[in-house]
Design an enzyme around this catalytic site. Structure first.
Site, PDB file in Angstrom:
ATOM      1  N   SER A  50     -43.212  17.923  -1.800  1.00 57.45           N
ATOM      2  CA  SER A  50     -42.899  18.631  -0.686  1.00 57.45           C
ATOM      3  C   SER A  50     -43.451  20.128  -1.028  1.00 57.45           C
ATOM      4  O   SER A  50     -44.830  20.306  -1.068  1.00 57.45           O
ATOM      5  CB  SER A  50     -41.305  18.573  -0.429  1.00 57.45           C
ATOM      6  OG  SER A  50     -41.064  19.103   0.989  1.00 57.45           O
ATOM      7  N   ASP A  95     -57.010  24.263  -3.322  1.00 60.92           N
ATOM      8  CA  ASP A  95     -58.017  24.389  -2.486  1.00 60.92           C
ATOM      9  C   ASP A  95     -58.500  25.586  -2.221  1.00 60.92           C
ATOM     10  O   ASP A  95     -59.781  25.686  -1.962  1.00 60.92           O
ATOM     11  CB  ASP A  95     -56.984  23.890  -0.908  1.00 60.92           C
ATOM     12  CG  ASP A  95     -56.988  22.803  -0.818  1.00 60.92           C
ATOM     13  OD1 ASP A  95     -57.107  21.815  -1.538  1.00 60.92           O
ATOM     14  OD2 ASP A  95     -56.066  22.510   0.312  1.00 60.92           O
ATOM     15  N   LYS A 114     -45.349  13.744  -0.933  1.00 58.26           N
ATOM     16  CA  LYS A 114     -44.349  13.942   0.050  1.00 58.26           C
ATOM     17  C   LYS A 114     -45.176  14.902   0.929  1.00 58.26           C
ATOM     18  O   LYS A 114     -45.067  16.285   0.880  1.00 58.26           O
ATOM     19  CB  LYS A 114     -42.924  14.269  -0.239  1.00 58.26           C
ATOM     20  CG  LYS A 114     -42.213  14.360   0.951  1.00 58.26           C
ATOM     21  CD  LYS A 114     -40.745  14.803   0.679  1.00 58.26           C
ATOM     22  CE  LYS A 114     -39.755  14.948   1.793  1.00 58.26           C
ATOM     23  NZ  LYS A 114     -39.936  16.419   2.430  1.00 58.26           N
TER      24      LYS A 114
END
Length: 551
Positions: free
Chosen positions: A294, A305, A319
């Protein structure tokens, strides 16, 4: 026999109100189906309540029905009845009124497993291995840990009396403690792994997680850290806002962190870094494991990224869902999945299949055909659909059967207690090393203990024998099976030598915890933790670090 018709009427009324509220939010073409099924549910309960042979508990039956319904959706949409609200608040805030100690069972006894530094249990002399016999005069020897926990918790500044048997003592003692507001830090430890590599352990994403990481990084830099490891292993996640705040420590103000998208379009939102960062250039390694979930995956995904840091460890949990709590009647709540989240590259790391996971709960291998490729800021290819892959994978080490047996039978735990009883102090946690002579003392101590076990190879041979007997091949292969069994038959004495290094490391951590608590366990792991050792290698090789983040 008719029982409790008033409760039945009251339940029907609640269901009717729920029906009216639900249908107001539902498309018209589904109104009839919803109304029909709720009516079936209400009448079914009424008939069972009226005619079932035994009395039924309305709360238990309805809760079971609700949980069964929600389990059809996803594992994170849950009903929270009024009785469980306090536990839920503790989980989301890391705050509660109590004595500040983790309690657990060891060999059937309720013991202090870890007192938190600076809180009542620790300040009043409770140590690891102390057995709790009674709380406020209530015998707890046969009670569960959850029952004991409820007795120990209460309003801050209230008193609680414990009857305790100190480890090594023959007599019991009574201890009076004053409960305090216990706040468990999101960052239980930060320090220097080497002279210039800082380490931050982030275990939760409750209130102030971002501030704690920020403060830790500032102090580590003041102590000479020019590189840093952010450890998210085993972190189950928490508040999305704190995932944004933690990310913001390392990326520029205004950077996109995460986007949420769900059925209710008005709730769709893009979250950006709102504050000035601490450091956007310091070389960074982020540790992940199969239990990093999460909010942990948001932070890891953001760092990957933006090519802001190198991810080391194992694939994360997978998740990519966001939950919100919705109030229900009678002080209960619904924790419901409202959206999926997307990292800056546009990927959602939610595992495609909820039902097929590894034994540890993490997502299994996702077929390449089901993955979609995305690009990082530097043009590196990353994928969606089932957790975040590390840039540098580290194979998980599985414990040998003998080590598992020593842990499960609490023998490492028990020996560490005895060691602490006989040794008033030890070297600092980072430097503590159990000598060969001391290990031999441990081996000698084990000679009177029961810790038998079965290896996986022995289990496989047993299964092979059963299959061979069923299929009537056993007589033909019996000599080969017996020869194999003789060859792989475990020997405890030999295994204590063969797996000495891993047993010794775990025993050292247990012993260190008696003197330096949770922080000691972490520091003791620095010289043998494969993920940390790999992180240090990456951070100390600038060329490799740069290459890992390049296109």
């Amino acid at each position: 026999m008719k029982v409790n018709s008033k409760k039945t009427v009251r339940l029907s009324l609640v269901l009717s109100i729920f029906l009216i509220a639900l249908t107001a939010l539902t498309p018209g073409d589904r109104y009839f189906e919803i109304q029909k099924n709720l009516d079936i549910f209400a009448t079914l309960y009424k008939e069972v309540n009226t005619y079932y042979v035994d009395d039924i508990n309305p709360n238990k039956v309805i809760k079971t029905g609700i949980n069964a319904m929600l389990s059809e959706l996803d594992p994170y949409t849950n009903y929270i009845p009024e009785d469980d609200i306090e536990d839920y608040r503790t989980m989301t805030t890391n705050q509660y009124g109590g004595i500040g100690a983790l309690i657990g069972k060891r060999n059937g006894k309720n013991m202090v497993i870890m007192p938190y530094d600076g809180f009542p249990a620790h300040e009043n002399g409770l140590i690891i291995g102390d057995e709790i016999l009674a709380v406020d005069g209530i015998d707890v020897t046969e009670k569960s840990i959850s029952e004991i926990s409820k007795l120990l918790k209460g309003q801050a500044n209230t008193k609680v009396n414990l009857t305790v048997k100190k480890f090594g003592a023959k007599e019991t003692s009574d201890i009076e403690l004053k409960r305090e507001k216990i706040t468990i830090d999101n960052v239980p430890y930060y320090g220097l792994v080497t002279n210039d590599i800082g380490y931050i352990k982030l275990s939760d994403f409750t209130t102030d997680a971002g501030k704690e990481v920020k403060d830790a990084l500032v102090e580590l830099k003041s102590k000479g850290a020019t590189k840093v490891i952010l450890d998210l292993r085993g972190n189950p996640g928490g508040l999305l806002s704190e995932a944004v705040n933690v990310s913001n420590v390392f990326i520029p103000k205004g950077s996109e962190v995460v986007t949420t998208k769900g059925k209710v379009k008005d709730w769709n939102k893009t979250y950006k870094a709102l504050n000035n960062p601490v450091d956007t250039d310091i070389p960074l390694v982020v540790l992940t494991s199969s239990r990093s979930a999460s909010a942990s995956e948001i932070v890891a995904g953001v760092m990957q990224d933006y090519d802001r840091g190198v991810l080391v460890g194992q694939k994360s949990f997978g998740k990519g869902l966001v939950q919100a709590t919705r109030p229900l009647s009678y002080n209960s709540q619904l924790k419901v999945t409202t959206a999926k989240y997307y990292t800056p590259s546009g990927r959602c790391i939610q595992a495609i299949d909820y039902s097929h996971r590894n034994p540890d709960g993490s997502v299994g291998k996702v077929p390449d055909s089901l993955k979609v490729a995305f690009q990082t800021k530097n043009g590196r290819t990353v994928y969606d659909g089932g957790g975040i892959d590390p840039d540098v994978g580290v194979q998980q080490n599985f414990l040998a059967p003998i080590t598992v047996s020593l842990v499960n039978k609490s023998l490492l735990f028990e020996y560490a207690n005895e060691y602490h009883l006989n040794n008033k102090q030890i070297t600092p946690a980072k430097d503590f090393d159990l000598s060969d002579a001391e290990y031999e003392k441990f081996v000698s101590w084990l000679s009177t203990k029961d810790f038998d076990y079965t290896t996986k190879v022995e289990e496989t041979l047993d299964k092979l024998k059963d299959i061979a007997m069923k299929e009537k091949y056993y007589d033909e292969i019996e000599p080969q099976i017996n020869a194999l069994r003789k060859q792989v038959m475990h020997n405890k004495e030999l295994d204590l030598r063969k797996f000495k290094s891993e047993i010794k490391f775990m025993l050292e951590e247990e012993i260190v915890s008696r003197y330096y608590l949770q922080k000691g366990i972490i520091e003791s792991s620095f010289d043998h933790d494969p993920d940390i050792l790999q992180s240090v290698k990456v951070l100390n090789d600038q060329a490799r670090y740069n290459k890992l983040l390049a296109n």
